[in-house]
Motif scaffolding. Sequence first.
Motif, short mmCIF file in Angstrom:
data_model
loop_
_atom_site.label_atom_id
_atom_site.label_comp_id
_atom_site.label_asym_id
_atom_site.label_seq_id
_atom_site.Cartn_x
_atom_site.Cartn_y
_atom_site.Cartn_z
N THR A 158 0.74 -1.10 0.14
CA THR A 158 -0.01 0.10 0.01
C THR A 158 0.88 1.14 -0.07
N VAL A 159 0.65 2.27 -1.02
CA VAL A 159 1.24 3.36 -1.03
C VAL A 159 0.55 4.58 -0.42
N LEU A 160 0.94 5.38 0.43
CA LEU A 160 0.07 6.43 0.92
C LEU A 160 0.66 7.73 0.42
N SER A 161 -0.23 8.65 -0.05
CA SER A 161 0.17 10.10 -0.46
C SER A 161 -0.83 11.06 0.19
N LYS A 162 -0.22 12.16 0.66
CA LYS A 162 -0.81 12.99 1.47
C LYS A 162 -1.87 13.91 0.36
N ALA A 163 -1.31 13.92 -0.71
CA ALA A 163 -2.08 14.63 -1.69
C ALA A 163 -2.23 13.89 -3.17
N ALA A 164 -2.92 14.55 -4.10
CA ALA A 164 -2.72 13.90 -5.61
C ALA A 164 -1.38 13.38 -5.94
N LEU A 165 -1.39 12.27 -6.82
CA LEU A 165 -0.18 11.97 -7.40
C LEU A 165 0.81 13.13 -8.10
N GLU A 166 0.04 13.98 -8.75
CA GLU A 166 0.64 14.90 -9.21
C GLU A 166 1.32 15.79 -8.47
N VAL A 167 0.96 15.90 -7.23
CA VAL A 167 1.50 17.04 -6.18
C VAL A 167 2.80 16.52 -5.36
N CYS A 168 3.70 16.58 -5.98
CA CYS A 168 4.90 16.18 -5.35
C CYS A 168 6.30 16.42 -6.39
N SER A 169 7.50 16.38 -5.56
CA SER A 169 8.53 16.99 -6.20
C SER A 169 9.01 16.18 -7.49
N SER A 170 8.79 14.82 -7.40
CA SER A 170 9.05 13.92 -8.42
C SER A 170 8.24 14.31 -9.70
N HIS A 171 6.94 14.62 -9.42
CA HIS A 171 6.16 15.02 -10.69
C HIS A 171 6.56 16.27 -11.46
N TYR A 172 7.19 17.08 -10.56
CA TYR A 172 7.44 18.46 -11.07
C TYR A 172 8.73 18.45 -11.64
N ALA A 173 9.72 17.47 -11.29
CA ALA A 173 11.29 17.50 -11.82
C ALA A 173 11.06 17.35 -13.25
N GLN A 174 11.77 18.33 -14.00
CA GLN A 174 11.72 18.31 -15.71
C GLN A 174 12.93 17.85 -16.30
N GLY A 175 14.10 18.32 -15.72
CA GLY A 175 15.34 18.30 -16.56
C GLY A 175 15.98 16.71 -16.75
N GLY A 176 15.96 16.19 -15.81
CA GLY A 176 16.40 14.63 -15.82
C GLY A 176 17.02 14.12 -14.92
N ILE A 177 17.95 12.98 -15.34
CA ILE A 177 18.62 12.61 -14.08
C ILE A 177 20.15 12.26 -14.42
N ALA A 178 21.05 12.75 -13.87
CA ALA A 178 22.28 12.75 -13.90
C ALA A 178 23.16 11.52 -13.60
N ALA A 179 23.87 10.92 -14.48
CA ALA A 179 24.67 9.62 -14.44
C ALA A 179 25.62 9.58 -15.36
N SER A 180 26.89 8.71 -15.18
CA SER A 180 28.18 8.53 -16.01
C SER A 180 27.41 7.73 -17.08
N LEU A 181 27.22 8.02 -18.43
CA LEU A 181 26.41 7.01 -19.18
C LEU A 181 27.35 7.03 -20.40
N ASP A 182 27.84 8.27 -20.80
CA ASP A 182 28.53 8.55 -22.15
C ASP A 182 30.01 7.74 -22.31
N LYS A 183 30.37 7.30 -23.17
CA LYS A 183 31.59 6.43 -23.36
C LYS A 183 32.76 7.45 -22.92
N ALA A 184 32.62 8.78 -23.15
CA ALA A 184 33.80 9.84 -22.73
C ALA A 184 33.88 9.92 -21.31
N ASP A 185 32.58 9.60 -20.58
CA ASP A 185 32.54 10.10 -19.21
C ASP A 185 33.07 8.90 -18.50
N SER A 186 33.23 9.41 -17.17
CA SER A 186 33.47 8.27 -15.78
C SER A 186 33.12 8.90 -14.57
N VAL A 187 32.78 7.74 -14.01
CA VAL A 187 32.28 7.83 -12.75
C VAL A 187 33.11 8.92 -11.87
#
Length: 147
Positions: free
Chosen positions: A32-61
């Motif tokens: 059971t997952v509880l939310s104090k408000a509608a599912l759309e009312v949370c930081s996760s829903h508002y986040a737009q830009g994306g998720i940073a991770a070392s994914l490119d071949k030229a990148d490294s951790v």
Amino acid sequence: MSNMIKTDVLIIGAGLAGLSTALSLPKSLNITVLSKAALEVCSSHYAQGGIAASLDKADSVTDHVADTLIAGAGLCATDNTARILGAGQQAVQWLCEQGVPFTQTTLTKENDNTPDFAVLKTSDLHLTKEGGHGCRRVAHADDATGR
Ligand SMILES: Cc1cc2nc3c(=O)[nH]c(=O)nc-3n(C[C@H](O)[C@H](O)[C@H](O)COP(=O)(O)OP(=O)(O)OC[C@H]3O[C@@H](n4cnc5c(N)ncnc54)[C@H](O)[C@@H]3O)c2cc1C
């Protein structure tokens, strides 16, 4: 009491943390997952830009950790930063496997306009570059990643 709910697991919060936890648990559990408000009312829903991770071949951790420590201006614990960022590729791959519709590179889109998210890999993802990052590192689902 008639309004009592019995559940194996109670998760309070239906943002990224709560829903990721729910999806990570065995399917045999009643969750059971509880939310104090509608599912759309949370930081996760508002986040737009994306998720940073070392994914490119030229990148490294190592480079991602170095950029993060600079941007953190002394507030980041080095060990924790390295541990979290070291799991970044695996975390984004897990989100791919959950069906998150990440934006893919143009090359992949040209080949197939109907992506099969079950086989989406981090190497297929289009990456943007945001402030503080020395290279393209941000996986995104258009401009509504959290949604
Ligand atoms: C506008 C904006 C843009 C952002 N952009 C990015 C980005 O591009 N990239 C990035 O990495 N991060 C971004 N962030 C940060 C990121 O969104 C958060 O770090 C992340 O979503 C936090 O997830 P969470 O699950 O901890 O919290 P939330 O997503 O806020 O979820 C909290 C949940 O807890 C519930 N809750 C709270 N109190 C109670 C209670 N008492 N009882 C029951 N339920 C309760 C809420 O209803 C909600 O469901 C952004 C944040 C904002 C606000």
